[in-house]
Design a protein around this motif. Structure first.
Motif, PDB file in Angstrom:
ATOM      1  N   GLN A 112       0.938  -1.245  -0.076  1.00  0.00           N
ATOM      2  CA  GLN A 112      -0.026  -0.083   0.058  1.00  0.00           C
ATOM      3  C   GLN A 112       0.839   1.122  -0.026  1.00  0.00           C
ATOM      4  O   GLN A 112       2.005   1.223   0.719  1.00  0.00           O
ATOM      5  N   PRO A 113       0.503   2.461  -0.601  1.00  0.00           N
ATOM      6  CA  PRO A 113       1.107   3.580  -0.878  1.00  0.00           C
ATOM      7  C   PRO A 113       1.275   4.150   0.849  1.00  0.00           C
ATOM      8  O   PRO A 113       0.119   4.077   1.595  1.00  0.00           O
ATOM      9  N   ASP A 114       2.212   4.803   0.836  1.00  0.00           N
ATOM     10  CA  ASP A 114       2.470   5.515   2.319  1.00  0.00           C
ATOM     11  C   ASP A 114       1.982   7.166   2.233  1.00  0.00           C
ATOM     12  O   ASP A 114       1.685   7.965   3.326  1.00  0.00           O
ATOM     13  N   TYR A 115       1.921   7.423   0.857  1.00  0.00           N
ATOM     14  CA  TYR A 115       1.177   8.700   0.622  1.00  0.00           C
ATOM     15  C   TYR A 115      -0.113   8.778  -0.384  1.00  0.00           C
ATOM     16  O   TYR A 115       0.018   7.952  -1.252  1.00  0.00           O
ATOM     17  N   PRO A 116      -1.149   9.514  -0.195  1.00  0.00           N
ATOM     18  CA  PRO A 116      -2.142   9.393  -1.517  1.00  0.00           C
ATOM     19  C   PRO A 116      -1.630  10.074  -2.637  1.00  0.00           C
ATOM     20  O   PRO A 116      -0.733  10.969  -2.524  1.00  0.00           O
ATOM     21  N   SER A 117      -2.273   9.619  -3.780  1.00  0.00           N
ATOM     22  CA  SER A 117      -1.786  10.582  -4.892  1.00  0.00           C
ATOM     23  C   SER A 117      -2.467  11.686  -4.964  1.00  0.00           C
ATOM     24  O   SER A 117      -1.984  12.537  -6.033  1.00  0.00           O
ATOM     25  N   ASN A 118      -3.819  11.888  -4.469  1.00  0.00           N
ATOM     26  CA  ASN A 118      -4.240  13.182  -4.629  1.00  0.00           C
ATOM     27  C   ASN A 118      -4.864  13.250  -6.226  1.00  0.00           C
ATOM     28  O   ASN A 118      -4.914  14.394  -6.501  1.00  0.00           O
ATOM     29  N   ARG A 119      -5.206  12.243  -6.702  1.00  0.00           N
ATOM     30  CA  ARG A 119      -5.378  12.372  -8.189  1.00  0.00           C
ATOM     31  C   ARG A 119      -6.559  11.351  -8.363  1.00  0.00           C
ATOM     32  O   ARG A 119      -6.591  10.353  -7.634  1.00  0.00           O
ATOM     33  N   ASP A 120      -7.484  11.679  -9.308  1.00  0.00           N
ATOM     34  CA  ASP A 120      -8.803  10.734  -9.379  1.00  0.00           C
ATOM     35  C   ASP A 120      -8.329   9.477 -10.490  1.00  0.00           C
ATOM     36  O   ASP A 120      -8.906   8.772 -10.670  1.00  0.00           O
ATOM     37  N   VAL A 123      -4.002   4.736 -10.048  1.00  0.00           N
ATOM     38  CA  VAL A 123      -4.388   3.589  -9.152  1.00  0.00           C
ATOM     39  C   VAL A 123      -2.597   3.005  -8.777  1.00  0.00           C
ATOM     40  O   VAL A 123      -2.012   3.358  -9.514  1.00  0.00           O
ATOM     41  N   TRP A 124      -3.058   2.353  -7.520  1.00  0.00           N
ATOM     42  CA  TRP A 124      -1.725   1.773  -6.911  1.00  0.00           C
ATOM     43  C   TRP A 124      -1.257   0.531  -7.563  1.00  0.00           C
ATOM     44  O   TRP A 124      -2.366  -0.248  -7.756  1.00  0.00           O
ATOM     45  N   TYR A 125      -0.147   0.282  -8.091  1.00  0.00           N
ATOM     46  CA  TYR A 125       0.406  -0.879  -8.669  1.00  0.00           C
ATOM     47  C   TYR A 125       1.449  -1.594  -7.988  1.00  0.00           C
ATOM     48  O   TYR A 125       2.338  -0.951  -7.424  1.00  0.00           O
ATOM     49  N   VAL A 126       1.470  -2.889  -7.812  1.00  0.00           N
ATOM     50  CA  VAL A 126       2.409  -3.815  -7.109  1.00  0.00           C
ATOM     51  C   VAL A 126       3.157  -4.557  -7.933  1.00  0.00           C
ATOM     52  O   VAL A 126       2.302  -5.333  -8.718  1.00  0.00           O
ATOM     53  N   SER A 127       4.182  -4.802  -8.238  1.00  0.00           N
ATOM     54  CA  SER A 127       5.003  -5.585  -8.908  1.00  0.00           C
ATOM     55  C   SER A 127       4.621  -6.810  -8.865  1.00  0.00           C
ATOM     56  O   SER A 127       4.364  -7.173  -7.561  1.00  0.00           O
ATOM     57  N   PRO A 128       4.762  -7.783  -9.612  1.00  0.00           N
ATOM     58  CA  PRO A 128       4.416  -9.344  -9.312  1.00  0.00           C
ATOM     59  C   PRO A 128       5.079 -10.057  -8.335  1.00  0.00           C
ATOM     60  O   PRO A 128       4.711 -10.820  -7.661  1.00  0.00           O
ATOM     61  N   GLY A 133       6.387  -1.169  -5.878  1.00  0.00           N
ATOM     62  CA  GLY A 133       5.071  -0.487  -6.031  1.00  0.00           C
ATOM     63  C   GLY A 133       5.279   0.980  -6.594  1.00  0.00           C
ATOM     64  O   GLY A 133       6.315   1.719  -6.426  1.00  0.00           O
ATOM     65  N   CYS A 134       4.212   1.600  -7.451  1.00  0.00           N
ATOM     66  CA  CYS A 134       3.955   2.725  -7.850  1.00  0.00           C
ATOM     67  C   CYS A 134       2.430   3.166  -8.238  1.00  0.00           C
ATOM     68  O   CYS A 134       1.976   2.452  -8.373  1.00  0.00           O
ATOM     69  N   TRP A 135       2.436   4.539  -8.573  1.00  0.00           N
ATOM     70  CA  TRP A 135       0.947   4.823  -8.881  1.00  0.00           C
ATOM     71  C   TRP A 135       1.133   4.473 -10.395  1.00  0.00           C
ATOM     72  O   TRP A 135       2.240   4.814 -11.220  1.00  0.00           O
ATOM     73  N   ILE A 136       0.260   4.288 -11.170  1.00  0.00           N
ATOM     74  CA  ILE A 136      -0.166   4.336 -12.650  1.00  0.00           C
ATOM     75  C   ILE A 136      -1.051   5.403 -12.815  1.00  0.00           C
ATOM     76  O   ILE A 136      -2.474   5.505 -12.524  1.00  0.00           O
ATOM     77  N   ILE A 137      -0.547   6.250 -14.032  1.00  0.00           N
ATOM     78  CA  ILE A 137      -1.484   7.252 -14.391  1.00  0.00           C
ATOM     79  C   ILE A 137      -1.618   6.879 -15.894  1.00  0.00           C
ATOM     80  O   ILE A 137      -0.416   7.165 -16.785  1.00  0.00           O
ATOM     81  N   ASN A 138      -2.844   6.598 -16.547  1.00  0.00           N
ATOM     82  CA  ASN A 138      -2.744   6.045 -17.930  1.00  0.00           C
ATOM     83  C   ASN A 138      -3.577   7.223 -18.639  1.00  0.00           C
ATOM     84  O   ASN A 138      -4.702   7.439 -18.658  1.00  0.00           O
ATOM     85  N   LYS A 139      -3.100   7.958 -19.767  1.00  0.00           N
ATOM     86  CA  LYS A 139      -3.503   8.843 -20.429  1.00  0.00           C
ATOM     87  C   LYS A 139      -3.780   8.437 -22.067  1.00  0.00           C
ATOM     88  O   LYS A 139      -4.331   9.174 -22.862  1.00  0.00           O
ATOM     89  N   SER A 140      -3.452   7.105 -22.328  1.00  0.00           N
ATOM     90  CA  SER A 140      -3.613   6.609 -23.543  1.00  0.00           C
ATOM     91  C   SER A 140      -4.981   5.824 -23.468  1.00  0.00           C
ATOM     92  O   SER A 140      -5.647   5.710 -22.596  1.00  0.00           O
TER      93      SER A 140
END
Length: 213
Positions: A112-120, A123-128, A133-140
């Motif tokens: 789980q992330p330690d900080y919120p993204s403050n974006r709608d 989404v939080w992603y965790v490696s297999p 982990g990291c947030w994912i922002i997909n504009k495509s």
């Protein structure tokens, strides 16, 4: 040998690129450091070009090229490469952000992330392997589908490629890891960025304006 920034315009007046030291209100002249990021070179225009927090001292000065403050404003720049490999491909361009109280004992990263993204749109992603982990922002408009390292189409640097999620670890420090995001542009190319208060504060690799995938 190295890189230089250029911008297309019809104005014959010579223009210079902004730097943190000379053009940003957040620069502390006493300490010689940025008020937000640690360990940066305040005289490097590439640092200023990547920064989404920069506040210009005198935006009316037309001798300085001021890029639009949009999340994808880095596409406005053109990179002239004298060498194929260049230093900004390195993950070391990510800096520690100041002002946060961080308790490593209470960290829930990477599950789980330690900080919120403050974006709608994040989404939080965790490696297999559950190692990072990291947030994912997909504009495509691409669908979220499985892809391997061999299938990912390379981008303009080795750590930029076509994938709706990252295929390599950003290797950021624990205090910074929950701010990392994999930002996928409208053409489907992703790269790591840093989020600060919901905004893209720093990107890893500027996209050359004349780059064609």
């Amino acid at each position: 040998m190295g890189l230089k920034l250029v911008v297309n315009n019809d104005d014959k007046k010579e223009k210079t690129f902004p730097t943190c030291r000379h053009n940003c209100e957040l620069f502390d002249s006493v300490t010689g450091q940025c008020g937000i990021n640690d360990d940066i070179n305040p005289d490097d225009p590439f640092v200023a070009a990547r920064c989404g927090e920069m506040i210009y001292k005198d935006p009316s000065d037309d001798s300085v090229y001021v890029p639009p403050h949009q999340e994808n404003s880095y596409t406005k720049f053109t990179l002239i490469e004298d060498e194929f490999e260049w230093e900004y491909e390195d993950e070391s361009i990510f800096y520690e952000l100041k002002g946060d109280k961080f308790n490593r004992v209470d960290s829930t990263y990477p599950l789980q992330p330690d900080y919120p993204s403050n974006r709608d749109d994040a989404v939080w992603y965790v490696s297999p392997d559950k190692e990072w982990g990291c947030w994912i922002i997909n504009k495509s408009k691409q669908r979220f589908m499985a892809i391997s390292n061999n299938e990912a189409k390379p981008g303009w640097t080795k750590n930029v490629y076509k994938s709706p999620y990252p295929l390599h670890n950003h290797k950021s420090s624990l205090t910074l890891a929950s701010r990392m995001a994999w930002y996928v542009d409208e053409d489907g190319y992703g790269q790591y960025v840093i989020l600060a208060n919901g905004n893209v504060s720093m990107i890893s690799s500027l996209k050359p304006e004349n780059w064609r995938g």
